[in-house]
Design a protein around this motif. Structure first.
Motif, PDB file in Angstrom:
ATOM      1  N   UNK A 213      41.033  51.923  40.997  1.00 30.48           N
ATOM      2  CA  UNK A 213      42.164  50.999  41.327  1.00 30.48           C
ATOM      3  C   UNK A 213      41.463  49.847  42.064  1.00 30.48           C
ATOM      4  N   UNK A 214      42.272  48.698  41.644  1.00 31.35           N
ATOM      5  CA  UNK A 214      41.894  47.467  42.313  1.00 31.35           C
ATOM      6  C   UNK A 214      40.503  46.872  41.942  1.00 31.35           C
ATOM      7  N   UNK A 215      40.128  47.360  40.761  1.00 35.26           N
ATOM      8  CA  UNK A 215      38.841  47.039  40.188  1.00 35.26           C
ATOM      9  C   UNK A 215      38.344  45.504  40.164  1.00 35.26           C
ATOM     10  N   UNK A 216      39.403  44.569  39.544  1.00 36.28           N
ATOM     11  CA  UNK A 216      39.209  43.381  39.448  1.00 36.28           C
ATOM     12  C   UNK A 216      38.964  42.728  40.755  1.00 36.28           C
ATOM     13  N   UNK A 217      39.951  42.837  41.812  1.00 38.37           N
ATOM     14  CA  UNK A 217      39.831  42.110  43.022  1.00 38.37           C
ATOM     15  C   UNK A 217      38.261  42.808  43.664  1.00 38.37           C
ATOM     16  N   UNK A 218      37.974  43.822  43.665  1.00 36.14           N
ATOM     17  CA  UNK A 218      36.592  44.325  44.181  1.00 36.14           C
ATOM     18  C   UNK A 218      35.389  43.728  43.494  1.00 36.14           C
ATOM     19  N   UNK A 219      35.499  43.912  42.298  1.00 38.35           N
ATOM     20  CA  UNK A 219      34.404  43.325  41.491  1.00 38.35           C
ATOM     21  C   UNK A 219      34.383  41.955  41.610  1.00 38.35           C
TER      22      UNK A 219
ATOM     23  N   UNK B 295      29.800  55.225  52.308  1.00 40.07           N
ATOM     24  CA  UNK B 295      30.751  54.333  51.929  1.00 40.07           C
ATOM     25  C   UNK B 295      30.031  53.145  51.194  1.00 40.07           C
ATOM     26  N   UNK B 296      29.084  53.395  50.505  1.00 42.45           N
ATOM     27  CA  UNK B 296      28.269  52.226  49.595  1.00 42.45           C
ATOM     28  C   UNK B 296      29.168  52.000  48.565  1.00 42.45           C
ATOM     29  N   UNK B 297      30.037  52.653  47.821  1.00 48.59           N
ATOM     30  CA  UNK B 297      30.720  51.957  46.724  1.00 48.59           C
ATOM     31  C   UNK B 297      32.536  51.988  47.318  1.00 48.59           C
ATOM     32  N   UNK B 298      33.201  51.506  46.278  1.00 49.83           N
ATOM     33  CA  UNK B 298      34.814  51.488  46.861  1.00 49.83           C
ATOM     34  C   UNK B 298      35.214  52.818  46.855  1.00 49.83           C
ATOM     35  N   UNK B 299      34.701  53.678  46.483  1.00 53.29           N
ATOM     36  CA  UNK B 299      35.419  55.195  46.348  1.00 53.29           C
ATOM     37  C   UNK B 299      35.351  55.535  48.158  1.00 53.29           C
TER      38      UNK B 299
ATOM     39  N   UNK C 166      15.969  43.144  39.221  1.00 53.00           N
ATOM     40  CA  UNK C 166      17.395  43.076  38.658  1.00 53.00           C
ATOM     41  C   UNK C 166      18.393  44.165  38.940  1.00 53.00           C
ATOM     42  N   UNK C 167      19.401  43.909  39.463  1.00 47.07           N
ATOM     43  CA  UNK C 167      20.692  44.913  39.807  1.00 47.07           C
ATOM     44  C   UNK C 167      21.518  44.823  38.952  1.00 47.07           C
ATOM     45  N   UNK C 168      21.444  45.994  38.061  1.00 43.50           N
ATOM     46  CA  UNK C 168      22.407  45.988  36.729  1.00 43.50           C
ATOM     47  C   UNK C 168      23.456  46.932  36.853  1.00 43.50           C
ATOM     48  N   UNK C 169      24.575  46.520  37.119  1.00 40.01           N
ATOM     49  CA  UNK C 169      25.824  47.487  37.668  1.00 40.01           C
ATOM     50  C   UNK C 169      27.222  47.201  36.957  1.00 40.01           C
ATOM     51  N   UNK C 170      28.117  48.320  37.618  1.00 37.41           N
ATOM     52  CA  UNK C 170      29.535  48.109  36.900  1.00 37.41           C
ATOM     53  C   UNK C 170      30.216  47.136  37.658  1.00 37.41           C
ATOM     54  N   UNK C 171      29.627  46.407  38.580  1.00 38.96           N
ATOM     55  CA  UNK C 171      30.582  45.515  39.057  1.00 38.96           C
ATOM     56  C   UNK C 171      31.371  45.956  40.314  1.00 38.96           C
ATOM     57  N   UNK C 172      31.573  47.554  40.253  1.00 40.44           N
ATOM     58  CA  UNK C 172      32.557  47.960  41.252  1.00 40.44           C
ATOM     59  C   UNK C 172      31.691  48.357  42.421  1.00 40.44           C
ATOM     60  N   UNK C 173      31.777  47.276  43.347  1.00 39.08           N
ATOM     61  CA  UNK C 173      30.988  47.352  44.536  1.00 39.08           C
ATOM     62  C   UNK C 173      31.453  47.149  45.744  1.00 39.08           C
ATOM     63  N   UNK C 174      31.248  47.796  46.877  1.00 38.32           N
ATOM     64  CA  UNK C 174      31.560  47.158  48.168  1.00 38.32           C
ATOM     65  C   UNK C 174      30.614  46.088  48.487  1.00 38.32           C
ATOM     66  N   UNK C 175      31.271  45.131  48.998  1.00 40.46           N
ATOM     67  CA  UNK C 175      30.846  43.842  49.402  1.00 40.46           C
ATOM     68  C   UNK C 175      29.521  44.156  50.483  1.00 40.46           C
ATOM     69  N   UNK C 176      29.878  45.064  51.363  1.00 40.12           N
ATOM     70  CA  UNK C 176      28.781  45.041  52.255  1.00 40.12           C
ATOM     71  C   UNK C 176      27.528  45.705  51.642  1.00 40.12           C
TER      72      UNK C 176
END
Length: 306
Positions: free
Chosen positions: A180-186, A16-20, A139-149
């Motif tokens: 889904x829920x990209x902005x709130x998650x990112x 469950x590393x990412x919001x998927x 440097x951590x270069x990502x899409x922003x679609x990340x699980x906070x944990x």
């Protein structure tokens, strides 16, 4: 919540590393949305000169392009690795060696590009490399679609975060990235990133050493949505983070099926967004020239040096 005392690789057994939140056992060969197994897969290792000036400098950034992706936007310029999975499998030991080789060749930093789905393996590789003398910024270069944990698990390993903040309105995130829920998650993930590394800092040569640069790729016709993204960044963090406004969008891959984005960004819209930032009082912002919108800036994924 991820316990830092847990062996990070165990996270792959219920991924469950990412919001998927696929909850699959990658260690047993199961594949989720990102199509990644327990093995690390990378598509390019090189000194990279096309990032923001504070990242690439004149010596280059030590780029590691990871294969596969947890977002897979329809317009992705790196679709050969994000959608099609082009790449070569490497071990954790080999990844640690790549980090050290980058440092030896004079890279200003280690640039982990699209790393989310390999965070446990990357942490283990960083541990090995740091024990052998790795000292340049990570440097951590990502899409922003990340699980906070997952971002919390990176505390102490990452010096600079380079998240995208692609959309404000969820309808665009769903339409173009199936997220889904990209902005709130990112936005939650970026807030955690800022809390970890604090105000952006540079060395005497203007090379970033720690902090956050939030990137926003402007899409055709979405000036209003871009303004909403900028509003959030400045309201939340003022000038403690840097913003990178990108106009390099070039229609590629599946974007041809979407007439409204099957074109380049209107230069007047991009200028309007810059002026909007100035009116807000934003001072820490990178902008791009119109020449950035070209397929010539898409990396050649030749699997060299892997």
């Amino acid at each position: 919540m991820i316990n830092n005392k847990t062996h990070f690789l165990n996270l792959l057994e219920n991924c469950n590393l990412c919001p998927r939140n696929c909850s699959i056992n990658r260690s047993a060969g199961e594949l989720g949305f990102c199509n990644s197994s327990v093995d690390i897969k990378i598509a390019k290792v090189s000194l990279y000169y096309w990032e923001e000036p504070c990242i690439s400098g004149t010596s280059g950034s030590g780029a590691v392009f990871f294969s596969n992706c947890n977002l897979r936007c329809v317009f992705c310029q790196n679709y050969k690795i994000s959608h099609e999975g082009l790449g070569k499998t490497v071990s954790i030991n080999r990844l640690s060696e790549i980090f050290l080789q980058h440092q030896k060749r004079g890279a200003l930093n280690i640039n982990l590009i699209t790393p989310t789905h390999y965070v446990p393996q990357i942490i283990e590789a960083l541990k090995l490399a740091k024990n052998k003398g790795l000292s340049i910024p990570i440097l951590y270069n990502s899409s922003g679609y990340e699980n906070i944990d997952t971002i919390k698990a990176l505390r102490g390993f990452i010096d600079v975060y380079l998240p995208d903040l692609k959309y404000h309105n969820d309808k665009y995130a769903i339409k173009y990235s199936n997220a889904p829920n990209y902005f709130n998650t990112a936005s939650r993930a970026i807030t955690e990133m800022v809390s970890q590394v604090g105000k952006t800092k540079f060395d005497s040569n203007g090379i970033i050493q720690s902090g956050v640069i939030v990137r926003h790729l402007m899409l055709p016709g979405l000036l209003f949505d871009s303004k909403k993204v900028i509003d959030f960044i400045y309201t939340s963090f003022k000038n403690n983070v840097y913003i990178s406004l990108m106009n390099q969008y070039t229609p590629m891959h599946k974007s041809f099926a979407y007439p409204e984005i099957n074109k380049k960004v209107n230069p007047n819209h991009y200028d309007s967004l810059i002026n909007y930032c100035l009116k807000l009082g934003i001072t820490n912002c990178y902008i791009q020239e119109s020449e950035s919108s070209s397929k010539s800036f898409v990396p050649d994924f030749d699997l060299g040096e892997i």
